[in-house]
Design a protein around this motif. Structure first.
Motif, PDB file in Angstrom:
ATOM      1  N   LYS A 136       0.832  -1.199   0.000  1.00  0.00           N
ATOM      2  CA  LYS A 136       0.000   0.000   0.000  1.00  0.00           C
ATOM      3  C   LYS A 136       0.873   1.258   0.000  1.00  0.00           C
ATOM      4  CE  LYS A 136      -3.858   2.093   2.554  1.00  0.00           C
ATOM      5  NZ  LYS A 136      -3.251   3.375   2.893  1.00  0.00           N
ATOM      6  N   GLU A 137       1.939   1.245   0.793  1.00  0.00           N
ATOM      7  CA  GLU A 137       2.833   2.401   0.858  1.00  0.00           C
ATOM      8  C   GLU A 137       3.513   2.651  -0.495  1.00  0.00           C
ATOM      9  OE1 GLU A 137       5.499   1.489   4.016  1.00  0.00           O
ATOM     10  OE2 GLU A 137       4.092   2.081   5.606  1.00  0.00           O
ATOM     11  N   TYR A 139       2.449   1.671  -3.457  1.00  0.00           N
ATOM     12  CA  TYR A 139       1.440   2.085  -4.437  1.00  0.00           C
ATOM     13  C   TYR A 139       1.101   3.561  -4.298  1.00  0.00           C
ATOM     14  CZ  TYR A 139      -2.976   2.338  -6.951  1.00  0.00           C
ATOM     15  OH  TYR A 139      -3.980   2.694  -7.819  1.00  0.00           O
ATOM     16  N   GLU A 140       0.898   4.019  -3.075  1.00  0.00           N
ATOM     17  CA  GLU A 140       0.507   5.414  -2.842  1.00  0.00           C
ATOM     18  C   GLU A 140       1.658   6.391  -3.086  1.00  0.00           C
ATOM     19  OE1 GLU A 140      -1.024   5.484   1.119  1.00  0.00           O
ATOM     20  OE2 GLU A 140      -2.965   4.607   0.554  1.00  0.00           O
ATOM     21  N   LYS A 141       2.869   5.937  -2.883  1.00  0.00           N
ATOM     22  CA  LYS A 141       4.017   6.835  -3.031  1.00  0.00           C
ATOM     23  C   LYS A 141       4.563   6.887  -4.452  1.00  0.00           C
ATOM     24  CE  LYS A 141       8.494   7.886  -0.892  1.00  0.00           C
ATOM     25  NZ  LYS A 141       9.476   7.477   0.146  1.00  0.00           N
ATOM     26  N   GLN A 144       0.255   5.198  -7.972  1.00  0.00           N
ATOM     27  CA  GLN A 144      -1.031   5.815  -8.294  1.00  0.00           C
ATOM     28  C   GLN A 144      -0.846   7.164  -8.978  1.00  0.00           C
ATOM     29  OE1 GLN A 144      -3.168   6.369  -4.623  1.00  0.00           O
ATOM     30  NE2 GLN A 144      -1.921   8.091  -3.965  1.00  0.00           N
ATOM     31  N   ALA A 147       0.964  10.494  -7.620  1.00  0.00           N
ATOM     32  CA  ALA A 147       1.697  10.076  -6.424  1.00  0.00           C
ATOM     33  C   ALA A 147       2.850  11.045  -6.181  1.00  0.00           C
ATOM     34  CB  ALA A 147       2.219   8.652  -6.601  1.00  0.00           C
ATOM     35  N   GLU A 150       5.811   9.671  -8.255  1.00  0.00           N
ATOM     36  CA  GLU A 150       5.304   8.773  -9.301  1.00  0.00           C
ATOM     37  C   GLU A 150       6.382   8.423 -10.322  1.00  0.00           C
ATOM     38  OE1 GLU A 150       1.600   8.546 -12.521  1.00  0.00           O
ATOM     39  OE2 GLU A 150       1.981  10.374 -11.363  1.00  0.00           O
ATOM     40  N   LYS A 158       0.636  -0.485 -14.647  1.00  0.00           N
ATOM     41  CA  LYS A 158      -0.035   0.154 -13.521  1.00  0.00           C
ATOM     42  C   LYS A 158      -1.371  -0.517 -13.218  1.00  0.00           C
ATOM     43  CE  LYS A 158       0.244   4.587 -12.951  1.00  0.00           C
ATOM     44  NZ  LYS A 158       0.248   6.073 -13.101  1.00  0.00           N
ATOM     45  N   THR A 162      -2.576  -2.199  -9.735  1.00  0.00           N
ATOM     46  CA  THR A 162      -3.785  -1.686  -9.085  1.00  0.00           C
ATOM     47  C   THR A 162      -4.751  -2.804  -8.746  1.00  0.00           C
ATOM     48  OG1 THR A 162      -3.566   0.425 -10.269  1.00  0.00           O
ATOM     49  CG2 THR A 162      -5.717  -0.081  -9.332  1.00  0.00           C
ATOM     50  N   THR A 166      -4.807  -5.240  -3.345  1.00  0.00           N
ATOM     51  CA  THR A 166      -5.534  -5.683  -2.150  1.00  0.00           C
ATOM     52  C   THR A 166      -5.055  -7.049  -1.666  1.00  0.00           C
ATOM     53  OG1 THR A 166      -7.275  -6.572  -3.582  1.00  0.00           O
ATOM     54  CG2 THR A 166      -7.596  -4.345  -2.690  1.00  0.00           C
TER      55      THR A 166
END
Length: 235
Positions: A136-137, A139-141, A144, A147, A150, A158, A162, A166
């Motif tokens: 998650k870290e 992906y968000e940094k 996405q 970001a 990015e 990507k 995505t 999960t």
């Protein structure tokens, strides 16, 4: 005599009322204009101060430069030469990775090496919860849209990440990591071998003074000119 006194008194009263009326009409306007001018001057000074702070932040302080040279001096020429044999040898050496990271910062593309390091750390995860948290870290940094750091990835890569974020696996970022690795190897690495950072290591002496990240100062001059025009207001 009484009539003259009454007329003089009325005249004084009228004059007093005129002054009061004049102050009511013109006083606040001038005061408001002065306040507005002072506010503009204060804003300009604030912008100037902020730009100066940014300029100082982006400069490479002498003490920092000295520290970098001291650290570089601990790397032997023989070891630095090995970094030029392959990109893998550069990244596998701690000082080589550090030198390459500093080089990417001068090109404002450090997100690539930071992403690669995050992926390498991610693959060391052993617990499912830790795996999800790190995925998650990352992906968000880095992944996405919009970001903070990015990296440049194609749409398909990507999308795959995505969809799997999960329920991540140790291989979730492999395709993206390989793409970024190849980009650095084919592009940034070749420039690194020609850079002052690397050449100073293999030649054993500084080539020329560094001027990294000083561009912010070029924006302060015009601002300073604007501030000078209002100097009478805020001095």
């Amino acid at each position: 005599m009484k009539t003259s006194l009454v007329l003089l008194s009325q005249l004084n009263m009228c004059e007093s009322k005129e002054r009061t009326f004049f102050k009511l009409i013109h006083g606040p306007g001038r005061e408001e204009a002065t306040k507005e001018a002072k506010t503009r001057a204060k804003e300009k000074r604030s912008r100037l101060s902020l730009l100066m702070q940014k300029a100082e932040f982006h400069e490479e302080p002498h003490s920092l430069r000295s520290g970098l040279l001291a650290r570089e001096s601990r790397v032997s020429r023989e070891e630095a030469v090995k970094w030029g044999e392959s990109f893998d040898k550069l990244l596998s050496h701690r000082d080589g990775l550090d030198a390459f990271t500093r080089f990417l910062k001068t090109e404002f593309s450090e997100e690539n090496i930071e992403f690669w390091k995050a992926c390498e750390d991610f693959k060391k995860s052993k617990e499912p919860q830790q795996l999800k948290l790190k995925a998650k870290e990352i992906y968000e940094k880095f992944i996405q849209n919009d970001a903070p750091q990015e990296v440049n990835l194609d749409f398909h890569t990507k999308e795959v990440i995505t969809r799997s974020i999960t329920q991540p696996t140790l291989q979730s970022f492999d395709a993206a990591e390989n793409r970024v690795y190849q980009l650095m190897e084919q592009d940034s690495y070749t420039r690194f071998l020609k850079s002052d950072i690397y050449l100073e290591l293999i030649e054993g002496k500084p080539r020329r003074p560094t001027n990294l990240r000083r561009r912010s100062r070029s924006f302060t001059y015009n601002e300073f000119q604007d501030v000078k025009s209002d100097v009478a207001i805020w001095l």
